[in-house]
Structure formats: structure tokens, C-alpha cells
Design a protein around this motif. Structure first.
Motif, PDB file in Angstrom:
ATOM      1  N   THR A  12     -25.199   8.631 -22.216  1.00 57.45           N
ATOM      2  CA  THR A  12     -24.472   7.878 -23.238  1.00 57.45           C
ATOM      3  C   THR A  12     -24.802   6.401 -23.257  1.00 57.45           C
ATOM      4  OG1 THR A  12     -22.589   7.478 -21.810  1.00 57.45           O
ATOM      5  CG2 THR A  12     -22.517   9.463 -23.180  1.00 57.45           C
ATOM      6  N   GLN A  83     -10.467   4.712 -29.964  1.00 63.74           N
ATOM      7  CA  GLN A  83     -11.475   5.734 -30.178  1.00 63.74           C
ATOM      8  C   GLN A  83     -12.501   5.194 -31.166  1.00 63.74           C
ATOM      9  OE1 GLN A  83     -10.142   9.977 -30.300  1.00 63.74           O
ATOM     10  NE2 GLN A  83     -10.590   9.701 -32.464  1.00 63.74           N
ATOM     11  N   ASP A 119     -15.867  10.959 -20.789  1.00 63.77           N
ATOM     12  CA  ASP A 119     -17.063  11.785 -20.972  1.00 63.77           C
ATOM     13  C   ASP A 119     -16.698  13.101 -21.646  1.00 63.77           C
ATOM     14  OD1 ASP A 119     -16.060  13.504 -18.997  1.00 63.77           O
ATOM     15  OD2 ASP A 119     -17.444  12.822 -17.452  1.00 63.77           O
ATOM     16  N   SER A 120     -17.688  13.950 -21.883  1.00 61.85           N
ATOM     17  CA  SER A 120     -17.468  15.207 -22.598  1.00 61.85           C
ATOM     18  C   SER A 120     -16.576  16.181 -21.832  1.00 61.85           C
ATOM     19  CB  SER A 120     -18.812  15.871 -22.919  1.00 61.85           C
ATOM     20  OG  SER A 120     -19.539  16.096 -21.730  1.00 61.85           O
ATOM     21  N   ARG A 150     -15.699   9.069 -29.083  1.00 61.92           N
ATOM     22  CA  ARG A 150     -15.130   9.225 -27.751  1.00 61.92           C
ATOM     23  C   ARG A 150     -14.010   8.206 -27.567  1.00 61.92           C
ATOM     24  NH1 ARG A 150     -20.022   7.254 -26.379  1.00 61.92           N
ATOM     25  NH2 ARG A 150     -20.848   9.242 -25.784  1.00 61.92           N
TER      26      ARG A 150
END
Length: 182
Positions: A12, A83, A119-120, A150
Motif C-alpha cells: 500500500t 476514510q 489493512d485488508s 480504507r
């Protein structure tokens, strides 16, 4: 460095502060800004404070000791969440004291901001720190992020007060506050 953090940074932050000195440059005009006072912060227990980022209400002045009152003017324990899908994140903020550091603590700890990203897997990872050189700071925290939506969190200065804080992202990106948790 843990494998998860390394993976997060490598996927990222392809051109993050470690590899791209651009994070030190001043903010350009192609940004949209969100004023944190419009969003709210976590860690603020009272709304009737003398200054927006104070921790104790104005009615506590003269009731608590001067030492406690002075410490309550620091924004320690406060953070804001938002976000965005921006590839860069900037800050524009001012601290209340020109004493940016202490003999035993650098400006990053006394007057700086810490940026974290989710993170994901939903894990929060440290991304960057803002080290101010003057009371008013306007700079890029990170650039080269993968353009995906994110969540982020910014922790406010520990041993300095905050006068104002604005978060900037690319004009073409989305930017929305995340309501403070109670």
C-alpha cells in the motif's frame, strides 16, 4: 518488523516516506481538506471546554491544581478517524506551545501526529509520523498509497495542545469522517 506490517507497507505504500522524500514537501493546492472540529475526536469527554481540543471543561479551572489544568490543555489521548481512497494524506495543524520537544522527548512525541491505516485484514498498522519544526505545520504525511478505500486514524500530540487540525487528500479522492466512538 512483522511480516504483516511489511506486507502492508509494501503493497500500500509503494512510495512511502521511507522510499520517497516527497513526504517532506509542503502541501500543494490540489487538495481537499476536512476540519477535524467538524468531525469530532475520540478521547474528548467534555464539550464545554475553553479551547476545542482541551480535555477538561472550563469550569474545572481553579478547581483542579494548576498542574492538572495545564496538562488538560494537551490533546493527549485524542484521535480522529476517517476514510479515504486517496493516494496521499496531508495535515495542516497548529500546536498551542512553541516548545515542540522536551529534553527527554523529541518533537514527534511532544507535538507530532501519528497516522495509522487499516489493512485488508482489519488490522491497524502504523504508517507515518509528523515531526513539526514550527508551531504551524502543513505537510504531506504519506504519498504513493494504493488507491483503495480504507480507514485511517490520526493520534494528536501528547504534550502539547492542538489549536486546529485539518486532514487533506487529493481533490479527486473521497474523504469522509468516521464518527467518534463513545
Amino acid at each position: 518488523m512483522s511480516l504483516n506490517r511489511r506486507l502492508f507497507l509494501s503493497t500500500t505504500l509503494a512510495a512511502c516516506a521511507i522510499t520517497n522524500p516527497r513526504w517532506l514537501h509542503a502541501v500543494d493546492a490540489e487538495m481537499q481538506w476536512g476540519d477535524v472540529r467538524d468531525w469530532g475526536v475520540e478521547g474528548k469527554a467534555f464539550q464545554d471546554t475553553e479551547s476545542w481540543y482541551d480535555r477538561l471543561p472550563g469550569r474545572a479551572k481553579g478547581v483542579v491544581t494548576d498542574s492538572v489544568w495545564n496538562l488538560s490543555r494537551h490533546s493527549a489521548g485524542m484521535m480522529v478517524r476517517f476514510q479515504t481512497d486517496s493516494t496521499e494524506i496531508h495535515v495542516d495543524y497548529k500546536v498551542t506551545s512553541s516548545n515542540l520537544n522536551m529534553p527527554h522527548m523529541p518533537a514527534t512525541g511532544v507535538s507530532g501526529l501519528d497516522l495509522y491505516g487499516q489493512d485488508s485484514d482489519g488490522q491497524w498498522k502504523w504508517i507515518a509520523v509528523c515531526a513539526p519544526n514550527t508551531q504551524a505545520t502543513n505537510k504531506s504525511l504519506v504519498s504513493g498509497l494504493e488507491p483503495m478505500l480504507r480507514k485511517y486514524a490520526v493520534y494528536l500530540p501528547l504534550y502539547n495542545g492542538t489549536e486546529y487540525l485539518k486532514i487533506g487528500v487529493s481533490k479527486s479522492a473521497s474523504l469522509s469522517p468516521i464518527e467518534p466512538r463513545k
